[in-house]
Scaffold this motif. Structure first.
Motif: not given
Ligand code: ZN
Length: 299
Positions: A97, A119, A145, A176, A267
């Protein structure tokens, strides 16, 4: 109760933490099978095996540990707290997300989305706790993240938000890592962010999986990320724009999630660039701390 994939004497093994003791569960489960007179089932090689065999839950693991204890065989499977973790599960896919905390959407000058913005990260870029995030000299700004991620426990198609809990096997931590300059160019051109999110090593994962039964529900937990000992992100997952049931219902309305798939929940604010030599520690107290350093490579 926590689960991990660890390297024990250079061999991968499933390890379990129960009541502050760690066990080699690959070894323990083989003993458990022999105690039951089962010598036809293959050994338990991984957490993926466990999920495929319906064993990635507290009841199944407790049953095996209790049987070992009753037979006086549990102590023989005890190990020291693992020092070398492997990627805790090999996901079929990782759905991510974007912009799921209002303060993070604002810090990057983005609108708060009206529905979950999704994504993918490729499972092939995942690295374990303790492994380096590798930055090529040609990269631009790269950000951390810190995120809470959950692992899907059973096939999920078109599920209702109120049933979400039963589809989650456990929780882990995911960084991330993102190449922000590539992302900015893609955004400007209206292209997907795929490359910015999928550079090799840009998905630290782990160190352990905390079983769903041992996480609060709703999942309102503190999340904190430190760089070189300094706090850079600090939030609570109660501040999600879209909570876990909402995201699971939204995703499974168009794509089936399979056992072992991972959803990472976005995040909080505080994202910032990382540099070679940095040490990044992401913590959710109910899970632990995912630690990775940053290194540079040529090219
Ligand atoms: Zn992220």
């Amino acid at each position: 109760m926590k689960l991990a994939m660890c390297s024990l004497k250079n061999n991968p093994a499933v390890c379990v933490e129960s009541d502050a003791r760690w066990f080699n569960f690959t070894e323990g489960f083989a003993v458990y099978q022999s105690l039951r007179g089962d010598d036809s089932s293959p050994p338990l090689a991984s957490t993926n095996d466990m999920i495929a065999r319906g064993l990635l839950n507290k009841a199944a693991i407790s049953e095996a540990l209790d049987a070992l204890s009753d037979a006086g065989r549990l102590d023989g499977c005890e190990i020291a707290e693992p020092s070398e973790y492997l990627v805790p599960i090999r996901a079929g896919k990782i759905v991510a997300l974007g912009r799921n905390y209002a303060a993070h959407a604002e810090e990057l000058g983005n609108e708060i989305p009206g529905e979950p913005m999704l994504f993918c990260k490729s499972p092939s870029i995942c690295i374990a706790d303790g492994k380096d995030i590798l930055l090529r000299e040609s990269y631009g700004r790269v950000d951390f993240e810190g995120e809470l991620a959950f692992i899907v426990g059973k096939k999920a198609t078109d599920i209702r938000a109120e049933d979400a809990r039963e589809y989650i096997a456990g929780y882990t931590l995911l960084n991330d890592v993102t190449e922000r300059d590539m992302q900015a160019v893609a955004k400007k051109k209206g292209h997907p962010w795929f490359r910015a999110k999928n550079l090799d090593t840009f998905c630290p994962l782990g160190p352990v999986i905390t079983l769903a039964e041992d996480m609060p529900w709703p999942v309102h937990v503190n999340i904190e990320l430190q760089v070189n000992g300094e706090t850079r992100q600090q939030s609570n997952t109660s501040l999600f724009i879209f909570d876990i049931p909402t995201m699971l219902a939204f995703i499974t309305r168009f794509m089936t999630l399979d056992p072992g798939d991972i959803v990472t929940t976005g995040t909080p604010s505080g994202v910032a660039p990382i540099h070679p030599g940095d040490r990044i520690e992401l913590t959710v107290p109910e899970i632990g701390t995912l630690t990775n350093s940053v290194a540079s490579i040529s090219g």
